[in-house]
Design a protein around this motif. Structure first.
Motif, PDB file in Angstrom:
ATOM      1  N   PHE A  87       0.849  -1.196   0.000  1.00 56.18           N
ATOM      2  CA  PHE A  87       0.000   0.000   0.000  1.00 56.18           C
ATOM      3  C   PHE A  87       0.886   1.248   0.000  1.00 56.18           C
ATOM      4  N   PRO A  88       1.228   1.780  -1.174  1.00 52.49           N
ATOM      5  CA  PRO A  88       2.101   2.958  -1.208  1.00 52.49           C
ATOM      6  C   PRO A  88       1.493   4.133  -0.443  1.00 52.49           C
ATOM      7  N   ASP A  89       0.198   4.064  -0.167  1.00 51.65           N
ATOM      8  CA  ASP A  89      -0.487   5.122   0.592  1.00 51.65           C
ATOM      9  C   ASP A  89       0.139   5.316   1.967  1.00 51.65           C
ATOM     10  N   MET A  90       0.820   4.281   2.464  1.00 52.46           N
ATOM     11  CA  MET A  90       1.445   4.375   3.786  1.00 52.46           C
ATOM     12  C   MET A  90       2.403   5.563   3.874  1.00 52.46           C
ATOM     13  N   GLN A  91       2.985   5.927   2.723  1.00 49.02           N
ATOM     14  CA  GLN A  91       3.919   7.062   2.737  1.00 49.02           C
ATOM     15  C   GLN A  91       3.232   8.343   3.192  1.00 49.02           C
TER      16      GLN A  91
END
Lengths: 300, 274
Positions: free
Chosen positions: B184-188
């Motif tokens: 989940f690149p959203d974690m950034q």
């Protein structure tokens, strides 16, 4: 380790000792986000994922056996899954279905790969060789040879981002070909650099081929495939359309390229089975497209 | 039959023991990545790696001005400047390691897509790079303590085991976050807020015992970062050892490393696919 080997022996068909790599019904599927929002219907079916995503079947059920001493060409139109198949053969993309077996870790040689633009050529050589599994001592031994082959001389201490694209490609080629792999996968690497470098690189590829167990070459240059390969795989839409001698397969491919809208021979047979289902899917797609168009008009 | 035994399935994750062995074989690769990152991060600036010292000094200046002089959260602390230095530098070491480790798989997709190696090298090397960059900041921390009137004490030597414990913790957390961020690149976008919350919940700027109620203090005591900061402050400012804090910090570090490694390895097959 012993356990997996046992399992393999049970699963696999009888193979002779010359077999280096086997693909058994290999599938590779990418899940990619699209640049649009999901429609209401998709929202329900994907349980609330907000962005539309699409499963791309890059490699779709490919099977073959490769033997020691073979140089195998892989051809096909852009987007037919050649590079993905090579990555799966290198173990970089695991198969979503089916499997690929090999007698040693294949090494992929592609041009657009991993170099750090902020670091100097020198650091990149070190990093690249270490990544390939070369030890620190061997890196020091091989360093000068890699620099010499790349022809970068004075530029070796400048950051990579200042290199021209030809210089980058040369450096990467020099790094990747400095190890001698048993199974070598070459991804359109031959057309690198200027005429002088191209000559030297073809020579190097030939010496790698001479010492490797099996070599795979992906290329669009059919004359080169004809010259170097004894066997050709033709990929079309992720499926193996043909597997045979260069004369045979290249002739089929050339004929197909003349009328690319049509399907290659083997696929036509497979298509018949799923034709009705595909027809229904196509109709649904048309309906959805019309709905979307209407919606856009309403918004405007 | 002999031939069959030599073929191995590609793209499978090796057993834990084989994985660790493969990781050990690429140790020089990990060090090369770490050194490369430290070298290149300030290469485009005029002052270069002098920033590894200047950056923590400037940070100290800002926080001291706002919290020491303007707001005054220095209640209950004798040497607020050194108190702040230990808190800020140790906290930022952990924050930077974990945030960069989380991004390491996305950042190095080129490597992942062209060469086969144990992917754990990447978060590991990233934390190592931040460990190297922390050393100048650690020296600044000691200098600040000396300059503000602390006299050297044998407990200062315990900074080294503390650094090891913290690094182990960072590696474990980087493993976990790297897998999560790859999926989940959203974690950034989420992690900065997690660390903003942790920054306040670790008592970086104030002595927790003086500012919060005993019920709330429990939340501080359960926080591994708070345990590490308090340990560091104990050995530098007071020359004291708190066994419970050391146990807490060490326990969290080992727990994070083991869990993080197992979680990371379980996802090995699918890294770099996004």
């Amino acid at each position: 380790m012993a356990d997996t080997r046992q399992v393999l022996a049970d699963q696999q068909p009888a193979l002779d000792s010359a077999v280096t790599l086997v693909a058994q019904d290999a599938h590779v599927i990418y899940q990619v986000y699209e640049d649009r929002r999901a429609g209401l219907q998709e929202l329900v079916s994907t349980r609330g994922r907000l962005r539309a995503s699409r499963a791309i079947k890059a490699v779709n059920g490919v099977s073959f056996e490769a033997r020691a001493g073979e140089v195998i060409g892989v051809i096909g139109a852009n987007g037919s899954g050649k590079s993905t198949l090579l990555q799966a053969m290198a173990g970089l993309l695991p198969c979503t279905q089916g499997a690929i077996y090999a007698r040693s870790q294949p090494v992929i040689l592609g041009v657009g790969a991993a170099l750090q633009p902020r670091l100097s050529g020198r650091r990149n050589i070190e990093l690249g060789l270490l990544a390939l599994g070369v030890s620190q001592e061997q890196v020091e031994e091989q360093f000068d040879e890699v620099v010499e082959f790349s022809g970068l001389d004075d530029f070796i201490d400048l950051p990579m981002r200042t290199y021209s694209s030809g210089m980058k490609a040369r450096l990467h080629f020099a790094i990747a070909t400095s190890v001698q792999p048993d199974l070598l996968l070459i991804d359109e690497a031959l057309a690198v650099g200027d005429a002088d470098f191209r000559g030297r690189s073809e020579e190097r590829i030939r010496s790698l081929q001479a010492n490797a167990g099996t070599v795979f070459i992906v290329s669009h240059r059919l004359s080169e495939i004809q010259r170097t390969c004894a066997r050709v795989l033709w990929l079309c839409a992720g499926e193996l359309a043909a597997d045979g001698s260069p004369d045979e397969v290249l002739a089929q491919y050339r004929e197909w390229v003349g009328r690319p809208r049509s399907r290659p021979p083997r696929q036509q047979r497979q298509q018949r089975r799923g034709r009705r289902r595909r027809q229904r899917r196509r109709e649904r797609r048309v309906v959805r497209r019309q709905q979307r168009r209407l919606r856009h008009q309403a918004e405007d | 039959m002999a031939a069959q035994a030599t073929l191995e399935r590609l793209g499978d994750t090796p057993s834990v023991a084989d994985y660790l062995r493969a990781l050990w074989r690429r140790r020089q690769f990990a060090v090369a990545i770490a050194v490369g990152e430290v070298r290149s991060q300030n290469m485009h600036t005029v002052l270069g790696n002098l920033w590894l010292v200047l950056n923590p000094l400037l940070q100290m200046g800002v926080y001291y001005l706002v919290f020491g002089v303007v707001i005054g959260t220095d209640r209950g602390v004798d040497n607020f400047l050194a108190f702040l230095a230990v808190g800020i530098f140790l906290f930022h070491y952990t924050q930077r390691s974990i945030m960069a480790g989380a991004k390491s798989l996305l950042k190095n997709q080129g490597f992942i897509r062209s060469i086969q190696f144990p992917r754990a090298v990447l978060p590991l090397a990233t934390v190592l790079a931040h460990g190297l960059s922390f050393l100048p900041a650690g020296a600044v921390m000691v200098v600040i303590a000396l300059a503000t009137g602390e006299s050297p004490h044998w407990t200062w030597l315990l900074l080294i085991p503390l650094f090891v414990i913290q690094t182990v913790f960072n590696v474990g957390m980087a493993f976990m976050m790297a897998r999560l961020t790859d999926r989940f690149p959203d974690m950034q976008n989420v992690l900065p807020f997690v660390f903003r919350l942790l920054f306040y919940m670790s008592g970086v700027l104030f002595l927790a015992d003086r500012f919060v109620t005993p019920e709330t203090l429990v939340w501080f005591q359960l926080n591994p970062i708070w345990a590490m900061l308090s340990t560091g402050r104990g050995i530098i400012l007071d020359g004291t050892l708190d066994g419970v804090l050391w146990l807490s910090a060490g326990g969290w570090a080992i727990f994070a490393l083991v869990t993080g490694f197992l979680v990371f390895r379980a996802g090995e097959r699918n890294y770099g696919r996004g």
